[in-house]
Write a protein that holds these residues in place. Structure first.
Motif, PDB file in Angstrom:
ATOM      1  N   GLY A  47      90.913  15.766  23.129  1.00 27.04           N
ATOM      2  CA  GLY A  47      90.123  15.883  21.903  1.00 27.04           C
ATOM      3  C   GLY A  47      90.291  17.269  21.314  1.00 27.04           C
ATOM      4  O   GLY A  47      90.824  18.177  21.960  1.00 27.04           O
ATOM      5  N   ILE A  48      89.847  17.446  20.085  1.00 29.50           N
ATOM      6  CA  ILE A  48      89.883  18.768  19.457  1.00 29.50           C
ATOM      7  C   ILE A  48      88.787  19.618  20.097  1.00 29.50           C
ATOM      8  O   ILE A  48      87.610  19.268  20.022  1.00 29.50           O
ATOM      9  CB  ILE A  48      89.645  18.671  17.943  1.00 29.50           C
ATOM     10  N   THR A  49      89.178  20.698  20.742  1.00 31.27           N
ATOM     11  CA  THR A  49      88.170  21.523  21.396  1.00 31.27           C
ATOM     12  C   THR A  49      87.289  22.199  20.348  1.00 31.27           C
ATOM     13  O   THR A  49      87.707  22.479  19.223  1.00 31.27           O
ATOM     14  CB  THR A  49      88.808  22.568  22.318  1.00 31.27           C
ATOM     15  N   SER A  50      86.039  22.443  20.693  1.00 33.72           N
ATOM     16  CA  SER A  50      85.041  22.916  19.729  1.00 33.72           C
ATOM     17  C   SER A  50      85.448  24.218  19.051  1.00 33.72           C
ATOM     18  O   SER A  50      85.217  24.398  17.848  1.00 33.72           O
ATOM     19  CB  SER A  50      83.697  23.101  20.433  1.00 33.72           C
ATOM     20  N   ALA A  51      86.053  25.133  19.795  1.00 32.20           N
ATOM     21  CA  ALA A  51      86.450  26.410  19.202  1.00 32.20           C
ATOM     22  C   ALA A  51      87.406  26.210  18.041  1.00 32.20           C
ATOM     23  O   ALA A  51      87.275  26.832  16.980  1.00 32.20           O
ATOM     24  CB  ALA A  51      87.087  27.298  20.267  1.00 32.20           C
ATOM     25  N   VAL A  52      88.371  25.336  18.211  1.00 30.93           N
ATOM     26  CA  VAL A  52      89.374  25.086  17.173  1.00 30.93           C
ATOM     27  C   VAL A  52      88.763  24.323  15.993  1.00 30.93           C
ATOM     28  O   VAL A  52      88.967  24.680  14.827  1.00 30.93           O
ATOM     29  CB  VAL A  52      90.559  24.302  17.759  1.00 30.93           C
ATOM     30  N   GLY A  53      88.007  23.258  16.291  1.00 29.08           N
ATOM     31  CA  GLY A  53      87.429  22.448  15.224  1.00 29.08           C
ATOM     32  C   GLY A  53      86.388  23.194  14.408  1.00 29.08           C
ATOM     33  O   GLY A  53      86.388  23.145  13.173  1.00 29.08           O
ATOM     34  N   PRO A  89      84.617  18.178  18.295  1.00 27.86           N
ATOM     35  CA  PRO A  89      83.484  19.092  18.152  1.00 27.86           C
ATOM     36  C   PRO A  89      82.188  18.470  17.662  1.00 27.86           C
ATOM     37  O   PRO A  89      81.152  19.103  17.696  1.00 27.86           O
ATOM     38  CB  PRO A  89      83.997  20.125  17.138  1.00 27.86           C
ATOM     39  N   GLY A  90      82.216  17.227  17.170  1.00 27.10           N
ATOM     40  CA  GLY A  90      80.982  16.584  16.730  1.00 27.10           C
ATOM     41  C   GLY A  90      81.172  15.613  15.587  1.00 27.10           C
ATOM     42  O   GLY A  90      80.674  14.490  15.625  1.00 27.10           O
ATOM     43  N   ASP A  91      81.874  16.026  14.545  1.00 21.43           N
ATOM     44  CA  ASP A  91      82.135  15.167  13.395  1.00 21.43           C
ATOM     45  C   ASP A  91      82.938  13.954  13.847  1.00 21.43           C
ATOM     46  O   ASP A  91      84.003  14.092  14.457  1.00 21.43           O
ATOM     47  CB  ASP A  91      82.908  15.967  12.340  1.00 21.43           C
ATOM     48  N   SER A  92      82.456  12.753  13.537  1.00 19.35           N
ATOM     49  CA  SER A  92      83.133  11.539  13.981  1.00 19.35           C
ATOM     50  C   SER A  92      84.539  11.405  13.395  1.00 19.35           C
ATOM     51  O   SER A  92      85.401  10.762  13.988  1.00 19.35           O
ATOM     52  CB  SER A  92      82.299  10.299  13.606  1.00 19.35           C
ATOM     53  N   GLU A  93      84.774  12.016  12.236  1.00 20.50           N
ATOM     54  CA  GLU A  93      86.100  11.929  11.620  1.00 20.50           C
ATOM     55  C   GLU A  93      87.126  12.811  12.335  1.00 20.50           C
ATOM     56  O   GLU A  93      88.321  12.713  12.059  1.00 20.50           O
ATOM     57  CB  GLU A  93      86.015  12.306  10.143  1.00 20.50           C
ATOM     58  N   LEU A  94      86.658  13.677  13.234  1.00 17.92           N
ATOM     59  CA  LEU A  94      87.570  14.505  14.013  1.00 17.92           C
ATOM     60  C   LEU A  94      87.896  13.876  15.371  1.00 17.92           C
ATOM     61  O   LEU A  94      88.615  14.472  16.171  1.00 17.92           O
ATOM     62  CB  LEU A  94      86.974  15.904  14.213  1.00 17.92           C
ATOM     63  N   LEU A  95      87.369  12.701  15.629  1.00 17.13           N
ATOM     64  CA  LEU A  95      87.769  11.940  16.810  1.00 17.13           C
ATOM     65  C   LEU A  95      89.191  11.437  16.594  1.00 17.13           C
ATOM     66  O   LEU A  95      89.548  11.011  15.498  1.00 17.13           O
ATOM     67  CB  LEU A  95      86.818  10.755  16.994  1.00 17.13           C
ATOM     68  N   THR A  96      90.030  11.492  17.622  1.00 20.38           N
ATOM     69  CA  THR A  96      91.414  11.049  17.451  1.00 20.38           C
ATOM     70  C   THR A  96      91.478   9.529  17.312  1.00 20.38           C
ATOM     71  O   THR A  96      90.556   8.811  17.732  1.00 20.38           O
ATOM     72  CB  THR A  96      92.287  11.463  18.646  1.00 20.38           C
ATOM     73  N   ILE A  97      92.562   9.050  16.711  1.00 19.67           N
ATOM     74  CA  ILE A  97      92.740   7.602  16.553  1.00 19.67           C
ATOM     75  C   ILE A  97      92.784   6.926  17.918  1.00 19.67           C
ATOM     76  O   ILE A  97      92.171   5.877  18.133  1.00 19.67           O
ATOM     77  CB  ILE A  97      94.030   7.309  15.764  1.00 19.67           C
ATOM     78  N   LYS A  98      93.480   7.542  18.859  1.00 18.28           N
ATOM     79  CA  LYS A  98      93.577   6.955  20.202  1.00 18.28           C
ATOM     80  C   LYS A  98      92.215   6.949  20.887  1.00 18.28           C
ATOM     81  O   LYS A  98      91.875   6.002  21.613  1.00 18.28           O
ATOM     82  CB  LYS A  98      94.588   7.731  21.045  1.00 18.28           C
ATOM     83  N   GLY A  99      91.421   7.988  20.643  1.00 17.41           N
ATOM     84  CA  GLY A  99      90.072   8.011  21.195  1.00 17.41           C
ATOM     85  C   GLY A  99      89.215   6.893  20.630  1.00 17.41           C
ATOM     86  O   GLY A  99      88.483   6.223  21.358  1.00 17.41           O
TER      87      GLY A  99
END
Length: 458
Positions: A331-337, A227-237
């Motif tokens: 990735g974490i979709t924006s609605a969920v994040g 959704p935007g926050d870099s810490e919510l990017l997955t490790i694999k990403g």
């Protein structure tokens, strides 16, 4: 681009002249570090502590004077001011600073043109951590965490790889191919064999990759950035971004995430904005295919999850049709994040047993009212990218049985530092939407009221 007061570099101080002011324990700690670099250390001090006196006796340092004279600056590479006399430190700094020599004054960041970082030494691997002199204790804690993560013999990997570097360079003059070769080797059991001191096995692995002439085929990796926050990017990403040759990204990707991409990767913004002339979808597809056919690892970086209201599916269909390998990293979709970041659950057994994700941008001519068929059981509605369709959304949801006092929340730039959150009721939606700019996420339903109990961000 973020401003850096200090450029982190590694300096070869072997046999270089370093001038140290101070003969106590403060100076000793810096001199001990400098001696590990084989620096030629000259000390100016009225007296030396026992440990520095032993250094002088064993000819590891030179005690040149009790007083400073300008002639001592000849051929000096660095100056370290390490006394507990602040007035003296200030005076020496002012005298020397005009000579354009790098100076470090211990525990006084204002009197420094360079600073000593906290160091993790796995020779030849060196990791330096700095807080720009703001919090030495914090940098020490970070260093300790890194020390735990990296085995003490990790440097052997670099030593052995370095011995084969020239050979590999001789076999392949192509930088991209050499990078892929080493990435393939490091992804194998090569590292594990070295960490267990099985050097013969490690060398055999290297030779096998050389003999088999491992070369990379181009590929496309579709990565959801969250959704935007870099810490919510997955490790694999994150790992994929660190290996990318070329990254095609959208406008909504935050700057913090872009900074995580490998520094020598080529970045191309291919985002599309409402109402503006921009690159077409066919042109994006052609770029993905073109770069992959040239043998590059191409990352298509999209906000949220690439399969939720994105063109990721269309892009991969085109890529597959062209005979190119591809991977998908969700990735974490924006609605969920975003809903989690503001303390609004999308479902709750007392209010909502289902949630429906919708996007206003998919519907042309503002004909949302006739285009959307809501699920009868969808007590929570989430609209993506809805600013330009607010009036149509209002008419539509009212016709589906929602009331004007239904709780709503609009979120602009969700999960980022400049996130803006506006709570209200459905009757206020037009007024509230005018206070935000795209991208806007809209949540409608009773679950919105739970933010009063679950809000956790200050």
């Amino acid at each position: 681009m973020d401003y850096m007061k200090y450029l982190p570099i590694f300096i070869n101080l072997k046999f270089k002249k370093v001038l140290v002011f101070g003969g106590g324990m403060i100076a000793y700690r810096k001199i001990k570090l400098l001696l590990q670099c084989h620096a030629n250390i000259h000390i100016i001090s009225k007296k030396l502590c026992k440990k520095l006196f032993l250094y002088m006796y064993n000819k590891k340092v030179i005690w040149i004077s009790m007083n400073y004279f300008k002639k001592y600056l000849k051929n000096v590479c660095l100056v370290v001011i390490a006394t507990n006399n602040n007035n003296y430190n200030n005076r020496i700094y002012k005298l020397i600073n005009n000579n354009k020599i790098l100076i470090n004054t211990v525990d006084n960041e204002k009197l420094c043109s360079f600073i000593f970082p906290s160091i993790v030494n796995r020779d030849p691997i060196l990791i330096a951590v700095s807080s720009k002199g703001k919090s030495p204790v914090l940098t020490r804690i970070i260093r300790e965490k890194i020390e735990i993560l990296i085995p003490y013999n990790f440097g052997n990997i670099a030593l052995l790889s370095g011995k084969f570097r020239k050979i590999i360079k001789f076999y392949s003059s192509n930088l991209s191919e050499r990078r892929f070769f080493w990435e393939s080797v490091f992804d194998s059991s090569f590292i594990n064999e070295i960490l267990h001191n099985n050097f013969k096995n490690a060398i055999q692995i290297l030779y096998s990759y050389m003999i088999n002439n491992v070369k990379r085929d181009g590929e496309v990796v579709l990565v959801g950035a969250g959704p935007g926050d870099s810490e919510l990017l997955t490790i694999k990403g994150l790992q994929t971004l660190q290996r990318a040759d070329i990254v095609l990204y959208d406008y909504l990707i935050s700057r913090n995430i872009l900074q995580l991409i490998r520094k020598d990767a080529k970045l191309l913004c291919v985002g599309k904005r409402f109402g503006l002339n921009s690159i077409t979808q066919n042109e994006i597809n052609e770029l993905l295919i073109k770069f992959a056919k040239q043998g590059y690892r191409v990352v298509r970086l999209k906000g949220g999850d690439s399969f939720i209201f994105g063109r990721g599916v269309e892009e991969l269909i085109a890529v597959k049709k062209a005979g190119i390998k591809f991977k998908i990293i969700p990735g974490i979709t924006s609605a969920v994040g975003i809903s989690a970041s503001i303390g609004v659950p999308l479902t709750y057994r007392k209010y909502s047993s289902s949630v429906l994700f919708l996007t206003a941008n998919l519907y042309k001519n503002s004909n949302i009212n006739n285009s959307i068929i809501y699920s009868k059981n969808a007590e929570t509605l989430v609209f993506y990218m809805c600013k330009t369709k607010i009036q149509d959304i209002l008419k539509s949801v009212l016709s589906k049985g929602f009331f004007l006092n239904t709780p709503i929340v609009l979120v602009g730039f969700g999960t980022l530092l400049y996130q803006k959150v506006l709570f209200g009721q459905l009757k206020e939606i037009v007024f509230l939407s005018k206070k935000l700019s795209n991208p806007i996420l809209l949540i409608i339903g009773k679950v919105v009221n739970l933010h009063k109990k679950l809000s956790w961000l200050n």
